[in-house]
Design a protein around this motif. Sequence first.
Motif, PDB file in Angstrom:
ATOM      1  N   THR A 131     -19.365   2.018  -3.994  1.00 20.76           N
ATOM      2  CA  THR A 131     -20.539   2.890  -4.067  1.00 20.76           C
ATOM      3  C   THR A 131     -21.695   2.051  -4.568  1.00 20.76           C
ATOM      4  OG1 THR A 131     -19.175   4.812  -4.528  1.00 20.76           O
ATOM      5  CG2 THR A 131     -21.520   4.976  -5.083  1.00 20.76           C
ATOM      6  N   VAL A 133     -25.312   2.790  -4.008  1.00 19.29           N
ATOM      7  CA  VAL A 133     -26.620   3.429  -3.910  1.00 19.29           C
ATOM      8  C   VAL A 133     -27.240   3.448  -5.295  1.00 19.29           C
ATOM      9  CG1 VAL A 133     -27.887   5.518  -3.337  1.00 19.29           C
ATOM     10  CG2 VAL A 133     -25.906   4.841  -1.959  1.00 19.29           C
ATOM     11  N   ASP A 167     -30.102   1.101  -0.897  1.00 19.52           N
ATOM     12  CA  ASP A 167     -28.697   0.792  -0.598  1.00 19.52           C
ATOM     13  C   ASP A 167     -28.491  -0.715  -0.707  1.00 19.52           C
ATOM     14  OD1 ASP A 167     -28.052   3.451   0.002  1.00 19.52           O
ATOM     15  OD2 ASP A 167     -28.828   3.220   2.045  1.00 19.52           O
TER      16      ASP A 167
END
Length: 619
Positions: A131, A133, A167
């Motif tokens: 992950t 982000v 991102d």
Amino acid sequence: MTKATRALLVALLLGCGDSTGPGEGGPTLSAVTPSAVPSGSSAWTIVLTGRGFVADSRIRLDGVEHATIFTSAQELRALLVTAELADGRTIDVTVVNPDNTVSNALPLLITNPLPVLSSVTPASLLVGDSTRVLVVRGGAFRHNSVVRWNNVDQTTRFVADTELEVDLAGLDVAWGMSVSLSVYNPGPAGGIATVAYLVQNRRPVVSGITPDELPKDAAATTVEVTGENFVPGVQVRLNGSAISTTYYNAHRLTFVVAGANLPTVGALTLSVANPDPAVAPSSDTTFWARPSRTHLIDLLARDLAWDPVRQRLYASVSSTDARYPNAIVAIDPVTGDILDHVNVGFEPHQVAISDDASFLYVTLDGEASVARVDLSSFTRDLVFTLGEGVFGTMYAQDIEVLPGHPHTVAVSRVNLEVSPAHEGVALYDDGVQRPLATPRRVGGNLIEFGTPTILFGYNNEDTGWDIFRMDVTDSGLVLRDDRQGLVEQFYADIRAGSGYVYSTEGNVIDAASGWLAANIGVEGLGVPEFDGSRIYYFRHVIMYVVDARTWTVVGSQPMTQFPPSYYSVTRWGNNGFAFIGPTQVVIFRSDLITAPLPPFPSRPLTSLAPAGTFGPTPP
């Protein structure tokens, strides 16, 4: 063409389309007020001053006509709405008149503010995170704000003037580092706000250490650590101190340490720390610093015995020793420390311990007697003499405690005035002799209990080299048989254990039958294992290990530079030996004691001696 016609044609051409600049009588800009407007403003009125403005003059912003308020031939106005002021930029401002004449251009700056960066979610990332982000929060963000990762622009999503999203790629979190994370507002004005952001190395996990212990006298040894989440630059810490570490992969690393460099004896904490930035070192794991595997104790010792109950060695010490003359000393074989001592009489020599470790018997060469030490109190509780023989006072040459009877000891007696010196073997109960004893030169000057009811004796004084077997009775010792040819060596010794008698010549005698069971082919001081599974032979400075199932050598090990004196090798503990050198007691441990034995062979045992090969033919 007349001059008039040409003038008319030029006029018509000039009237078609915009002019490229203020012509005579066209609009001219001299100022835009204000010249700069903050981006994000709700609405703003700009004032253009100049000349040549008419009622239908229009303000153009970047070439696009805008609603215009005519004030005078010298002033125009326009109201800029929120959408036009959302982001910083430079606008070209011009004025166009109805005759399509266009003024010169002046810049209007929509200025970006300096961004404010207050937090990032998540607060940090771990190496390899899936992950990726990031939510960047702060203030004064604009649609054209850009998040930078180590000064590299990232594709940025504008959420609000207080929030941006970005991102990250896998390579961005491939290794631990402190990242320069910033928000950049482009010009006009604008600026950059920067914070340090951590991609942290994961916490290592230690699952194994091989070996997990090291003695203090060990040479430099490579220790392997296995686990998870190791990264380049990882370090092992022992008791908090970093040790040079070799990284192989995420699951394996090694370090080299010598026993002398271990901080102390006992349990050490071992942890693994990845380089910063890192979450934390691994949990502590125990690495054992064991006492030295070899101890050299300065003692003029004569004989040794092992006490399995109190986990100590006993040594008889010569009268010429500087520290403990005429004493029995108790030694901790693990640490090499002398724990206690008791004076027992002049010139203590041979020792024998009862199988329940309640008593230690010791011969006194200087007093023609035998002393006994009560091991529960470590005091001498008995001294007895052996009486007179055919040629005078008898001395004890060898002693053995009767198995299962700690108050009874067998004594091989000698007379120092004649040769051969042997004066027979007798049993003594708390110092009182049982009536039956073997006669002079019968019974052997060296003795061992082969079974609780059979005493073996060996004559190494003359070429008879007899092996005697004596039955233990309530009245004393009765000769069962006398066999020759089983052992044939001056100064040889015998040891017994697990139903066999072992000679320094390498011959093995079955205690029950009295006949030769095998010839091992190795000579030296023999020490049987406690459980009888193997026998250890010491020859000069090499120890050989013999499998007692097959009578074959299955291993060997160098010892020290000190050759053992005869009759002095003793087994102790799980993996220890002790022997007497010229001026020292040598204590060491061997992994060969605990090494697995090879599979039992299915073929015939060629090492077994055929009947009659050694000694007399069995009946």
